[in-house]
Design a protein around this motif. Sequence first.
Motif, PDB file in Angstrom:
ATOM      1  N   SER A 163      -6.231  -3.252  -6.995  1.00 44.19           N
ATOM      2  CA  SER A 163      -5.376  -2.178  -7.065  1.00 44.19           C
ATOM      3  C   SER A 163      -4.012  -2.704  -7.986  1.00 44.19           C
ATOM      4  O   SER A 163      -3.468  -1.909  -8.500  1.00 44.19           O
ATOM      5  CB  SER A 163      -5.151  -2.047  -5.687  1.00 44.19           C
ATOM      6  N   THR A 221       2.882   1.528  -3.211  1.00 42.09           N
ATOM      7  CA  THR A 221       1.899   2.050  -4.246  1.00 42.09           C
ATOM      8  C   THR A 221       1.640   3.699  -4.499  1.00 42.09           C
ATOM      9  O   THR A 221       1.732   4.277  -5.513  1.00 42.09           O
ATOM     10  CB  THR A 221       0.634   1.040  -4.349  1.00 42.09           C
ATOM     11  N   GLU A 252      -6.158   4.053  -6.322  1.00 41.87           N
ATOM     12  CA  GLU A 252      -6.094   4.817  -4.591  1.00 41.87           C
ATOM     13  C   GLU A 252      -7.627   4.249  -4.103  1.00 41.87           C
ATOM     14  O   GLU A 252      -7.624   3.805  -3.212  1.00 41.87           O
ATOM     15  CB  GLU A 252      -6.366   6.201  -4.837  1.00 41.87           C
ATOM     16  N   ALA A 290      -8.177  -1.966   2.278  1.00 38.83           N
ATOM     17  CA  ALA A 290      -7.838  -1.671   3.549  1.00 38.83           C
ATOM     18  C   ALA A 290      -8.958  -1.777   4.333  1.00 38.83           C
ATOM     19  O   ALA A 290      -8.649  -2.473   5.525  1.00 38.83           O
ATOM     20  CB  ALA A 290      -7.185  -0.490   3.557  1.00 38.83           C
ATOM     21  N   LEU A 307      -7.233   0.516  -3.246  1.00 39.15           N
ATOM     22  CA  LEU A 307      -6.346   0.431  -2.033  1.00 39.15           C
ATOM     23  C   LEU A 307      -7.229   0.613  -0.707  1.00 39.15           C
ATOM     24  O   LEU A 307      -7.142  -0.195   0.160  1.00 39.15           O
ATOM     25  CB  LEU A 307      -5.117   1.414  -2.092  1.00 39.15           C
ATOM     26  N   ASP A 308      -8.150   1.766  -0.773  1.00 41.55           N
ATOM     27  CA  ASP A 308      -8.955   2.227   0.261  1.00 41.55           C
ATOM     28  C   ASP A 308      -9.936   0.971   0.504  1.00 41.55           C
ATOM     29  O   ASP A 308     -10.164   0.701   1.773  1.00 41.55           O
ATOM     30  CB  ASP A 308      -9.890   3.365   0.131  1.00 41.55           C
ATOM     31  N   ARG A 358       0.927  -1.270   0.088  1.00 40.70           N
ATOM     32  CA  ARG A 358      -0.131   0.165  -0.075  1.00 40.70           C
ATOM     33  C   ARG A 358       0.953   1.289  -0.011  1.00 40.70           C
ATOM     34  O   ARG A 358       0.705   2.157  -0.784  1.00 40.70           O
ATOM     35  CB  ARG A 358      -1.057   0.053   1.108  1.00 40.70           C
TER      36      ARG A 358
END
Length: 134
Positions: free
Chosen positions: A86, A37, A125, A132, A128-129, A34
């Motif tokens: 991602s 990236t 992005e 997560a 990734l959110d 993360r």
Amino acid sequence: MKRFLSLALSFVLLLSICLTGCSNTPAGLSGNFRQDTLAVISSLRQAIALPEDDPAKTAAQADARTKINNFIALYRRDDSLTTLTSFTTMRTALNSLAGHYNSYPNRPIPEKLKNRLEQEFRQVELALDREASS
């Protein structure tokens, strides 16, 4: 005793050299997917945004190519990442930019490619959110 200290010191030096040389994370990357990236995206955005007449453009392009190569080399064989949106989107964006740099090193990045890269960076992005939080 002196021989033992000499042998111990050489062993410690050899061990430290071996462990340092065995690190599998290229320079500039932490090994955290993360963080790496997001750092690569930020760096590439800066390189893409530089005007063509900027004297730092060539250095930024070389740095971008190095970051792309290091990122792909570190994460392409990680099976846990290959199914993540991602990662696949990031790989697509990096391949597009690297392809342009390899094929047209002296030409500016076309506006169409810049727009596509920005769209893909935003998708990475967002992915990734999502990844997560799940």
